[in-house]
Design an enzyme around this catalytic site. Structure first.
Site, PDB file in Angstrom:
ATOM      1  CB  SER A  30      -0.864   0.004   1.258  1.00 40.19           C
ATOM      2  OG  SER A  30      -1.592  -1.208   1.353  1.00 40.19           O
ATOM      3  N   GLY A  31       0.293   2.370  -0.347  1.00 30.16           N
ATOM      4  CA  GLY A  31       1.017   3.643  -0.318  1.00 30.16           C
ATOM      5  C   GLY A  31       1.199   4.205  -1.719  1.00 30.16           C
ATOM      6  CB  THR A  33       6.792   3.648  -3.192  1.00 32.34           C
ATOM      7  OG1 THR A  33       7.143   4.817  -2.461  1.00 32.34           O
ATOM      8  CG2 THR A  33       7.989   3.120  -3.970  1.00 32.34           C
ATOM      9  CB  ALA A  90       9.398   0.921   4.248  1.00 29.41           C
ATOM     10  CD  GLU A 110       1.426  -1.904   4.340  1.00 32.12           C
ATOM     11  OE1 GLU A 110       1.953  -1.673   5.452  1.00 32.12           O
ATOM     12  OE2 GLU A 110       1.295  -1.038   3.454  1.00 32.12           O
TER      13      GLU A 110
HETATM   14  O1  DER Z   1       1.847   2.185   5.311  1.00 34.18           O
HETATM   15  C1  DER Z   1       2.888   1.692   4.809  1.00 34.18           C
HETATM   16  O2  DER Z   1       3.681   0.977   5.425  1.00 34.18           O
HETATM   17  C2  DER Z   1       3.186   2.048   3.393  1.00 34.18           C
HETATM   18  O3  DER Z   1       3.911   1.064   2.762  1.00 34.18           O
HETATM   19  C3  DER Z   1       3.820   3.376   3.379  1.00 34.18           C
HETATM   20  O4  DER Z   1       3.896   4.070   4.523  1.00 34.18           O
HETATM   21  C4  DER Z   1       4.852   3.713   2.368  1.00 34.18           C
HETATM   22  O5  DER Z   1       4.229   4.757   1.719  1.00 34.18           O
HETATM   23  P1  DER Z   1       4.879   5.595   0.552  1.00 34.18           P
HETATM   24  O6  DER Z   1       5.344   4.585  -0.474  1.00 34.18           O
HETATM   25  O7  DER Z   1       3.710   6.397   0.081  1.00 34.18           O
HETATM   26  O8  DER Z   1       5.971   6.386   1.164  1.00 34.18           O
END
Ligand code: DER
Length: 253
Positions: A30-31, A33, A90, A110
């Site tokens: 998720s997120g 990246t 991350a 995750e």
């Molecule tokens: O929630 C999480 O661990 C996501 O992987 C995250 O925080 C990473 O988000 P980003 O790719 O938008 O920095």
């Protein structure tokens, strides 16, 4: 390069170097990246019509579906199937490839998806890499049963967290944020986490003044009644996982 360009570069490199062309089961995190990871998988041009992509929450599932890939939820993975690989972002990564995750409040799914994969690839641009976790990113996201949240907060204070707090919705809706499981997130600030090599060099990671070693703190928080999962990923990536000899650093379940 812009932050978006470095995220895209990291994602392209990760897919080029690690995506198994015959992959049948792939975990998708998720997120922001991870969006570039899915884009890079599509750009490989390999046939993904028989590949199943396991999401780590609502946003992840939407990302898979919108890309024309086939999502299969974690509870629909057939018995005995181990994912070929799992990709995720991350919030911070240390030199041992331990991660702080949960900035997007998806850390529970995750983690179970990462643990179910032969290999977990954390995709992070250079902003995220620090010698110790909690150097730049200040807190550990923790997924907690709502009814126990206040007691977890109190326990975290006793462990040396300064002002742990239940994460509120930032816009549109008053009250605490709810995860895909309907749980709360408690964000717990701590001083930077010592690595195993710090401890070997004699630094004290036993919690005095709230200074802990990575896995010690992860296990201690996980043991607090009411905690579903902790946003510290340790022993799940890189050589330490392979050394462990097991899938994803720990036995699949
Ligand atoms: O929630 C999480 O661990 C996501 O992987 C995250 O925080 C990473 O988000 P980003 O790719 O938008 O920095």
């Amino acid at each position: 390069a812009s932050i978006e360009a470095s995220k895209r570069a990291a994602a392209t490199e990760a897919v080029k170097n690690h995506y198994p062309l015959n992959a049948k089961w792939v975990g998708i995190g998720s997120g922001t990246t991870i969006v570039y990871v899915v884009e890079a998988i599509k750009n490989l041009g390999t046939d993904t019509s028989l590949t199943r992509f396991v999401p780590t929450g609502y946003q992840s599932k939407q990302l898979i579906t919108k890309a024309g890939l086939t999502p299969v939820e974690f509870d629909a993975i057939p018995e005995g199937v181990v994912l070929d690989i799992a990709f995720d972002g991350a919030d911070e990564v240390d030199d041992d490839l331990n991660c702080i995750k949960g900035g997007g409040a998806c850390l529970f799914q995750e983690k179970i998806v990462a643990l179910q994969a032969k290999e977990f690839i954390c995709v992070a641009d250079s902003r995220k890499l620090q010698n110790r976790l909690l150097t730049n990113w200040a807190y550990i996201p923790i997924e907690v049963a709502p009814i126990a949240a206040h007691r977890v907060v109190r326990k975290l204070k006793e462990m040396g967290s300064k002002n742990p707090a239940i994460r509120l919705n930032t816009v549109a809706k008053e009250g605490p944020l709810k995860t895909d499981q309907g749980f709360f997130i408690v964000d717990a600030p701590f001083p930077p986490l010592l690595t195993p090599s710090d401890v070997q060099a004699g630094k004290d990671g036993s919690g005095k003044a709230g200074v802990w070693e990575v896995s010690t703190l992860a296990n201690k928080i996980k043991a607090i009644p009411g905690v579903l999962e902790v946003g510290i990923f340790h022993g799940i990536t890189g050589p330490q996982a392979q050394e462990a000899g097991a899938v994803g650093g720990q036995k699949p379940f």
